[in-house]
Design a protein around this motif. Sequence first.
Motif, PDB file in Angstrom:
ATOM      1  N   PHE A 159       0.836  -1.201   0.000  1.00  0.00           N
ATOM      2  CA  PHE A 159       0.000   0.000   0.000  1.00  0.00           C
ATOM      3  C   PHE A 159       0.874   1.256   0.000  1.00  0.00           C
ATOM      4  O   PHE A 159       0.615   2.202  -0.726  1.00  0.00           O
ATOM      5  N   ARG A 160       1.929   1.240   0.821  1.00  0.00           N
ATOM      6  CA  ARG A 160       2.790   2.423   0.896  1.00  0.00           C
ATOM      7  C   ARG A 160       3.472   2.668  -0.436  1.00  0.00           C
ATOM      8  O   ARG A 160       3.594   3.805  -0.879  1.00  0.00           O
ATOM      9  N   MET A 161       3.938   1.560  -1.075  1.00  0.00           N
ATOM     10  CA  MET A 161       4.656   1.718  -2.335  1.00  0.00           C
ATOM     11  C   MET A 161       3.743   2.258  -3.423  1.00  0.00           C
ATOM     12  O   MET A 161       4.196   2.924  -4.333  1.00  0.00           O
ATOM     13  N   ASN A 162       2.448   1.960  -3.290  1.00  0.00           N
ATOM     14  CA  ASN A 162       1.504   2.503  -4.257  1.00  0.00           C
ATOM     15  C   ASN A 162       0.962   3.853  -3.797  1.00  0.00           C
ATOM     16  O   ASN A 162      -0.045   4.320  -4.312  1.00  0.00           O
ATOM     17  N   ARG A 163       1.633   4.432  -2.827  1.00  0.00           N
ATOM     18  CA  ARG A 163       1.300   5.769  -2.308  1.00  0.00           C
ATOM     19  C   ARG A 163      -0.148   5.873  -1.867  1.00  0.00           C
ATOM     20  O   ARG A 163      -0.855   6.831  -2.217  1.00  0.00           O
TER      21      ARG A 163
ATOM     22  N   LYS B  24      23.001   1.741 -22.848  1.00  0.00           N
ATOM     23  CA  LYS B  24      21.727   1.615 -22.141  1.00  0.00           C
ATOM     24  C   LYS B  24      21.704   2.520 -20.912  1.00  0.00           C
ATOM     25  O   LYS B  24      22.677   2.602 -20.166  1.00  0.00           O
ATOM     26  N   ARG B  25      20.571   3.156 -20.698  1.00  0.00           N
ATOM     27  CA  ARG B  25      20.471   4.101 -19.578  1.00  0.00           C
ATOM     28  C   ARG B  25      20.355   3.366 -18.256  1.00  0.00           C
ATOM     29  O   ARG B  25      19.690   2.325 -18.174  1.00  0.00           O
ATOM     30  N   PRO B  26      20.974   3.917 -17.232  1.00  0.00           N
ATOM     31  CA  PRO B  26      20.816   3.281 -15.920  1.00  0.00           C
ATOM     32  C   PRO B  26      19.400   3.494 -15.384  1.00  0.00           C
ATOM     33  O   PRO B  26      18.860   4.601 -15.514  1.00  0.00           O
ATOM     34  N   VAL B  27      18.825   2.431 -14.839  1.00  0.00           N
ATOM     35  CA  VAL B  27      17.497   2.529 -14.230  1.00  0.00           C
ATOM     36  C   VAL B  27      17.645   2.757 -12.736  1.00  0.00           C
ATOM     37  O   VAL B  27      16.976   3.590 -12.139  1.00  0.00           O
ATOM     38  N   VAL B  28      18.563   2.013 -12.153  1.00  0.00           N
ATOM     39  CA  VAL B  28      18.856   2.208 -10.739  1.00  0.00           C
ATOM     40  C   VAL B  28      20.357   2.353 -10.590  1.00  0.00           C
ATOM     41  O   VAL B  28      21.115   1.550 -11.139  1.00  0.00           O
ATOM     42  N   ASP B  29      20.748   3.382  -9.898  1.00  0.00           N
ATOM     43  CA  ASP B  29      22.173   3.610  -9.700  1.00  0.00           C
ATOM     44  C   ASP B  29      22.433   3.701  -8.196  1.00  0.00           C
ATOM     45  O   ASP B  29      21.981   4.629  -7.536  1.00  0.00           O
ATOM     46  N   ILE B  30      23.144   2.685  -7.694  1.00  0.00           N
ATOM     47  CA  ILE B  30      23.409   2.622  -6.256  1.00  0.00           C
ATOM     48  C   ILE B  30      24.884   2.927  -6.062  1.00  0.00           C
ATOM     49  O   ILE B  30      25.732   2.251  -6.665  1.00  0.00           O
ATOM     50  N   SER B  31      25.189   3.951  -5.286  1.00  0.00           N
ATOM     51  CA  SER B  31      26.598   4.193  -5.069  1.00  0.00           C
ATOM     52  C   SER B  31      26.921   4.379  -3.591  1.00  0.00           C
ATOM     53  O   SER B  31      26.286   5.173  -2.895  1.00  0.00           O
ATOM     54  N   GLN B  32      27.885   3.602  -3.160  1.00  0.00           N
ATOM     55  CA  GLN B  32      28.447   3.650  -1.806  1.00  0.00           C
ATOM     56  C   GLN B  32      27.363   3.627  -0.731  1.00  0.00           C
ATOM     57  O   GLN B  32      27.402   4.396   0.214  1.00  0.00           O
ATOM     58  N   VAL B  33      26.412   2.741  -0.903  1.00  0.00           N
ATOM     59  CA  VAL B  33      25.307   2.682   0.048  1.00  0.00           C
ATOM     60  C   VAL B  33      25.670   1.845   1.270  1.00  0.00           C
ATOM     61  O   VAL B  33      26.184   0.731   1.153  1.00  0.00           O
ATOM     62  N   ARG B  72      14.887  -3.599  -0.681  1.00  0.00           N
ATOM     63  CA  ARG B  72      13.932  -2.708  -0.004  1.00  0.00           C
ATOM     64  C   ARG B  72      14.339  -1.247  -0.158  1.00  0.00           C
ATOM     65  O   ARG B  72      13.491  -0.365  -0.247  1.00  0.00           O
ATOM     66  N   ILE B  73      15.642  -1.000  -0.178  1.00  0.00           N
ATOM     67  CA  ILE B  73      16.106   0.375  -0.374  1.00  0.00           C
ATOM     68  C   ILE B  73      15.757   0.842  -1.788  1.00  0.00           C
ATOM     69  O   ILE B  73      15.266   1.949  -1.986  1.00  0.00           O
ATOM     70  N   VAL B  74      15.966  -0.057  -2.754  1.00  0.00           N
ATOM     71  CA  VAL B  74      15.623   0.298  -4.137  1.00  0.00           C
ATOM     72  C   VAL B  74      14.117   0.538  -4.269  1.00  0.00           C
ATOM     73  O   VAL B  74      13.668   1.414  -5.000  1.00  0.00           O
ATOM     74  N   ALA B  75      13.324  -0.231  -3.502  1.00  0.00           N
ATOM     75  CA  ALA B  75      11.875  -0.080  -3.564  1.00  0.00           C
ATOM     76  C   ALA B  75      11.391   1.172  -2.840  1.00  0.00           C
ATOM     77  O   ALA B  75      10.221   1.535  -2.948  1.00  0.00           O
ATOM     78  N   GLY B  76      12.282   1.796  -2.075  1.00  0.00           N
ATOM     79  CA  GLY B  76      11.872   2.974  -1.312  1.00  0.00           C
ATOM     80  C   GLY B  76      11.208   2.613   0.001  1.00  0.00           C
ATOM     81  O   GLY B  76      10.619   3.450   0.664  1.00  0.00           O
ATOM     82  N   ASP B  91      15.732  11.505  -8.216  1.00  0.00           N
ATOM     83  CA  ASP B  91      15.379  11.107  -6.861  1.00  0.00           C
ATOM     84  C   ASP B  91      14.176  10.165  -6.861  1.00  0.00           C
ATOM     85  O   ASP B  91      13.519  10.002  -7.881  1.00  0.00           O
ATOM     86  N   TYR B  92      13.862   9.644  -5.661  1.00  0.00           N
ATOM     87  CA  TYR B  92      12.770   8.679  -5.552  1.00  0.00           C
ATOM     88  C   TYR B  92      11.442   9.255  -6.029  1.00  0.00           C
ATOM     89  O   TYR B  92      10.563   8.510  -6.463  1.00  0.00           O
ATOM     90  N   GLY B  93      11.317  10.562  -5.982  1.00  0.00           N
ATOM     91  CA  GLY B  93      10.086  11.224  -6.412  1.00  0.00           C
ATOM     92  C   GLY B  93       9.643  10.858  -7.817  1.00  0.00           C
ATOM     93  O   GLY B  93       8.455  10.926  -8.142  1.00  0.00           O
ATOM     94  N   VAL B  94      10.585  10.438  -8.645  1.00  0.00           N
ATOM     95  CA  VAL B  94      10.256  10.130 -10.034  1.00  0.00           C
ATOM     96  C   VAL B  94       9.491   8.809 -10.144  1.00  0.00           C
ATOM     97  O   VAL B  94       8.749   8.575 -11.092  1.00  0.00           O
ATOM     98  N   VAL B  95       9.653   7.960  -9.134  1.00  0.00           N
ATOM     99  CA  VAL B  95       9.002   6.651  -9.154  1.00  0.00           C
ATOM    100  C   VAL B  95       7.490   6.821  -9.105  1.00  0.00           C
ATOM    101  O   VAL B  95       6.974   7.576  -8.277  1.00  0.00           O
TER     102      VAL B  95
END
Lengths: 267, 277
Positions: A159-163, B24-33, B72-76, B91-95
């Motif tokens: 639910f959270r992921m779907n905002r 190919k464009r990066p979809v997820v870019d994880i650096s030094q996490v 889980r970090i990638v999923a936000g 940023d995550y806002g684009v998701v």
Amino acid sequence: MKAPLVHNERFVQIFAPLMVGVFALVCWQAAVVAWDIKPYVLPSPLAVGVSLIENFGVLMHALYITLTITVIAFLIAVVFGSALALLFVQSKWIEISLFPYAIIMQVTPVVAIAPLIIIWADDTTTALIICAVIIAIFPIISNTTMGLRSVDPNLMNLFRMNRASRWQILTRLRIPSALPYFFGGLRISSGLALIGAVVAEFVAGTGGAKAGLAYMILQSGYTLQIPRMFAALFLITLTGIALFALMVWLSRLALASWHESYLENEQ
Amino acid sequence: MDAETQTSPEPTAQAPGGPVPGGKRPVVDISQVDKVYGNETRALDQVDLTVREGDFISLLGPSGCGKSTLLRIVAGLSKATSGEVKWWEQDYGVVGQPGRELCFVFQSPTLMPWARLDKNVRLPLDLKHVKKSESMPKVRDALTMVGLGDFEGAYPRELSGGMQMRASIARALVTEPSLCLMDEPFGALDEMTRNRLNDDILRLWKERGWTVIFVTHSVYEAVYLSNRIAVMAPRPGRIAEELTIEAPYPRGNEFRNSDEYAEYCRRASHALEKVSS
């Protein structure tokens, strides 16, 4: 070949306890006759039945009064109990601040505070309803709160992921998750509302037109009409069972199609 | 065993954040996490990983290596303690914006038991207030795609574990995601069902043009599915080695029975053994 009735689960479920009841009644009747027990000590089941018919009008009026108080108190407990539970899960602060008082209300014997409530309330009926609510509300609050919190954490993540908004999480996730707990609370609470109504009336001793079943028991005791006392007691028990059965039916209606607790009944 | 050295291509180690292969464009870019939990557990330590459009990358590792944490970090769903994650270089806002949908398939089917299958699958669209008339065709398509076309009126408890998992994949399909995150989705299923679902996932990945990050502890599954495998090591969780699986798609039973497959599995197992000891 038709299976014998004994193998029908539903039949057994009704038949077995019924036989125990009939056997107990027969023993009771036999004991009263054999030892010639006086009706003011222990009336026979037949005498209770006769009294039930003779005093039918009075008893039904008393039942109506008690049932009204019980149902009103139960409905108030359901509405306020659920509302409080919803409030509790919205904010940890509210829960921390209020929950201890819900517990205090639960552990204080209603018999002890009923006289105070009767003094404070405008009329006795209101006082009786308040007493019954105090007894009946706690299972609703605690069960529903627990249910609203018992959300599958992964579903919550989804639910959270779907905002999902707070409102969507409440209506589409928390409330459906809470239903099994809520209905469990209803079963306990319906019986407690009846007990609350009866106990409070014992304390209040309301007579006259507003006399419920508890007063009927008290008055029958004073005048040694013990069969009528038993008849009133029988009606209270019957009411309790009817309320419980109603709750079982409601919960089946809401849960049977999907909840695990109803799975074995279908196989 | 000279046949081995001749037939199997060399799995190439790829420098994280290196030059863009094929542009190919990066979809997820994880650096030094880094991810450090309250009790000082270092779940992730200096993780670098770039997932590019069309990648099918598996995070392979023993339990406790932080692969689920990374997902889980990638999923936000969880925040990195330090380091940076970018989604589509933003940023995550684009998701969640059009063409930037992300879906997550959990370890368990995670269906709402009180809702019939169509309502379960429709959930992501319902939450976005998509009209029923608009969402129902998508729901039917998704259910048909996972072979559950006849079950839209069923409750989850009426389905087998494999069917429930399919339903949860159908739910992921309806949002038409471009990035799909899967957290050991088939770990609890029997091997036959698992193989079938692996084929389904590969088919969907190709058809839908997905980018997939797939968490698993099964070497066989990782090799079969992925074009890249990130082998993770525990305590602290980190990426120890990256393998590239160059076998062409579509892959099927032929690939499963090939020497090439066996050789990749051997290498992946070896990498896994190294990090586990």
